[in-house]
Design an enzyme around this catalytic site. Structure first.
Site, mmCIF file in Angstrom:
data_model
loop_
_atom_site.group_PDB
_atom_site.id
_atom_site.type_symbol
_atom_site.label_atom_id
_atom_site.label_comp_id
_atom_site.label_asym_id
_atom_site.label_seq_id
_atom_site.Cartn_x
_atom_site.Cartn_y
_atom_site.Cartn_z
ATOM 1 N N LYS A 131 0.845 -1.210 0.000
ATOM 2 C CA LYS A 131 0.000 0.000 0.000
ATOM 3 C C LYS A 131 0.874 1.252 0.000
ATOM 4 C CE LYS A 131 -3.864 -2.481 2.057
ATOM 5 N NZ LYS A 131 -4.620 -2.909 3.245
ATOM 6 N N GLN A 172 -4.528 -1.599 9.451
ATOM 7 C CA GLN A 172 -4.540 -2.949 8.877
ATOM 8 C C GLN A 172 -5.183 -3.931 9.858
ATOM 9 O OE1 GLN A 172 -3.606 -3.570 5.708
ATOM 10 N NE2 GLN A 172 -4.210 -5.706 5.914
ATOM 11 N N ASP A 214 -10.964 2.914 4.034
ATOM 12 C CA ASP A 214 -11.367 1.504 3.961
ATOM 13 C C ASP A 214 -12.887 1.364 3.816
ATOM 14 O OD1 ASP A 214 -9.495 -0.606 4.035
ATOM 15 O OD2 ASP A 214 -8.963 -0.134 6.110
HETATM 16 N N1 GUN Z 1 -7.299 -6.924 6.143
HETATM 17 C C1 GUN Z 1 -7.740 -7.666 5.091
HETATM 18 N N2 GUN Z 1 -8.318 -6.876 4.169
HETATM 19 C C2 GUN Z 1 -8.234 -5.608 4.629
HETATM 20 C C3 GUN Z 1 -8.640 -4.356 4.109
HETATM 21 O O1 GUN Z 1 -9.237 -4.232 3.026
HETATM 22 N N3 GUN Z 1 -8.366 -3.275 4.894
HETATM 23 C C4 GUN Z 1 -7.737 -3.382 6.096
HETATM 24 N N4 GUN Z 1 -7.534 -2.255 6.786
HETATM 25 N N5 GUN Z 1 -7.355 -4.523 6.596
HETATM 26 C C5 GUN Z 1 -7.595 -5.636 5.867
#
Ligand code: GUN
Length: 298
Positions: free
Chosen positions: A54, A98, A121
């Protein structure tokens, strides 16, 4: 016959180019660089690799990224204090914590602490509510990526039978809601299957579009797929190492049997994965535009 592969990498690349141009325009016209803060708690290998990807994507698209790595034994109070600081930081337009978080930290309390205007998100209850109403500010990244893959692969969604396997808050539930909306690129008849579904194959065999986010490797086999269907495999399961020492990934669909039956199918890796990060980048650009009071898609 063998299904056509839906190349998530190529589709993501095309969308990333559009985002890069949007970022450049924002910088030239408003002197603002979209900024994403990532928060990683602990050292779960999958989470580390997602967060690294990311931050790398931000750099490639001309965005700023602010990486916060915290020990697994951080207190919830300290994590909430960091989020409060990021909420008030004008150079941070998007905040990504995350998931999953270590045991002992309440995920919903952390998500609800994020300013909904920075929730790239799309997990905050305010944004989940907007999604349900059909007017999302930040469509959640994996569902948005799935929808874009279906559209860009040329599969008609309007009136189609969509079957979603999995009901998680991150993928199954939101993608079902998005494809159900009375909107272009949606308007499907949607069925959601889960661990208590009585006859899973009965449902999956009816699907024109089958979206599999079961969280179980190779849960769907070719005999469960309607001939010619479009199959979107959201699964990412680490199942050892390749001969060259790389982590070996398989999806939630048994690719070898499915590819003989489906019309179109996403590979793992190289299908949904690249799209998720791309949609996060798009949401971060949207967050910067929201901050400036501009139309979100410009
Ligand atoms: N863990 C698995 N998928 C995601 C996501 O799309 N966003 C976040 N923040 N954590 C995740």
């Amino acid at each position: 016959m063998s299904a056509q592969l839906i190349d998530g990498k190529a589709i993501a690349q095309a969308i990333r180019e559009e985002i890069r141009l949007g970022v450049e325009r924002l910088r030239q016209e408003h002197g603002v660089v979209p900024g994403l803060a990532t928060v990683l708690v602990g050292d779960n290998p999958a989470s580390v690799s997602y967060v690294t990807a990311k931050n790398k994507a931000c750099a490639e698209l001309g965005m700023a990224s602010f990486q916060h790595t915290l020990p697994a034994d951080i207190t919830e109070e300290k994590l909430l204090a960091l989020i409060d600081q990021l909420n008030r930081d004008a150079s941070v337009h998007g905040i990504l914590v995350q998931l999953p978080l270590p045991k002992g930290i309440c995920e919903s309390r952390v998500i609800e602490a994020i300013d909904p205007r920075k929730d790239v998100d799309g997990f905050h209850p305010v944004n989940v509510g907007r999604l349900m109403l059909g007017d999302p500010v930040f469509p959640p990244c994996t569902p948005a990526g799935i929808q874009a893959l279906i559209i860009r692969s040329g599969t008609p969604i309007e009136g189609a039978e969509v079957v979603v396997v999995g009901r998680s808050n991150i993928v199954g539930k939101p993608v079902a809601v998005m494809l159900l909306q009375k909107q272009r690129g949606a308007n499907a008849t949607v069925t959601v299957c889960h661990t208590q579904t009585r006859d899973l194959a009965f449902h999956t065999r009816r699907a024109d579009i089958l979206i599999v986010a079961a969280g179980r490797p190779q849960a769907i086999t070719g005999d469960m797929i309607r001939p010619g269907a479009t199959v979107i495999d959201v699964g990412v399961n680490r199942v050892g190492y390749t001969e060259s020492g790389k982590v070996k990934l398989v999806g939630d669909v048994d690719f070898d049997s499915a590819v003989k039956v489906a019309g179109k199918i996403t590979p793992v890796p190289g299908g949904v994965g690249p799209m998720t990060i791309t949609m996060l980048m798009r949401n971060t650009l949207r967050a910067a535009r929201l901050h400036l009071g501009l139309p979100l898609d410009g």
